[in-house]
Design a protein around this motif. Sequence first.
Motif: not given
Length: 337
Positions: A287-314
Amino acid sequence: MMSERKGPVLIELDEDEAASRPGPEAADPVPDLPGTAPEGRAMQVVATLGARKPSRVARWFWAALTALIGFVVSLAAWEFVTGLLASNPILGWTATGLIAVVIGTLAIIALRELAAFSRLGRLDALHRQAESALASGDLKDGRAVVDRLTGLYRGRAELRLGRETVERQRREVFDVTSLFALAETQLLAPLDAAATREVEAAARQVATVTALVPLALADVFTALTANLRMIRRIAEIYGGRAGTLGAWRLTRAVLTHLVATGAVAVGDDLIGSVAGGSMLSKVSRRFGEGIVNGALTARVGVAAIEVCRPIPFSTVKKPGVTATVRRALTGLFGQKA
């Protein structure tokens, strides 16, 4: 000579002494062995595979192998069709038509992939132009970015009201920061919310499979497919619909950035922010592995939002990893587990 005693031997104990003897429930818990803390092994493997750049020799090998296979297949098809035309013209022309359909389909797929790369390129160019406008503070460049942004979302029915608001109020704004704030709140805020929901769904899926499916490599396969699908959906949400090759290229770009910045490394801050040390000590390692893998997936998703967003967060705050994971895993790993 003493005679041997046969049969059970009964040893009587004092009741007070038996009651004072500690039971198994009083024993100290077995400490975790070094190196057994949850570390998100599946996401570590996915990040390594995605960010690994093939060597020049490997690229030459695969290019030569692809060319050889294409040459052999085309030569075999040519000999097959010409021989069939000579022996039976009707069947030969039928085979020719089927091969033409296959070639036409492959051409359509190639054109769609090129169009996907073009859409991703437009998003990347718009992002760079927005960063330049923010850095220089040039209002003319800022208005050009907003014009391109409204044109990008002109066919999106769900953004019609926001687009009309931006077009009506943009002439009343005389600085780049306020202009981008108007575009972010009216156009990009709904897209940010949709992209965040995709991140939460992917993190939930990866965490669930890692925790509940004990099959070898099942967590790695799930993490890879879930992250590919998540990044592709995020690109589509922001207007950069990616094909198969485009999604893989975008995934490599995101994972390479994360590996370079060390964001896929699991530290005490991540574990504490997601679940807390007390929770991970109460649940199993799986279960601990599941939590950490989910957290790392969220990190990848947030990075993908920053990369794909046409305007950077201001002015709009970008999604936080901790809050995203907590929403994704709420109820999945209950605090009473």
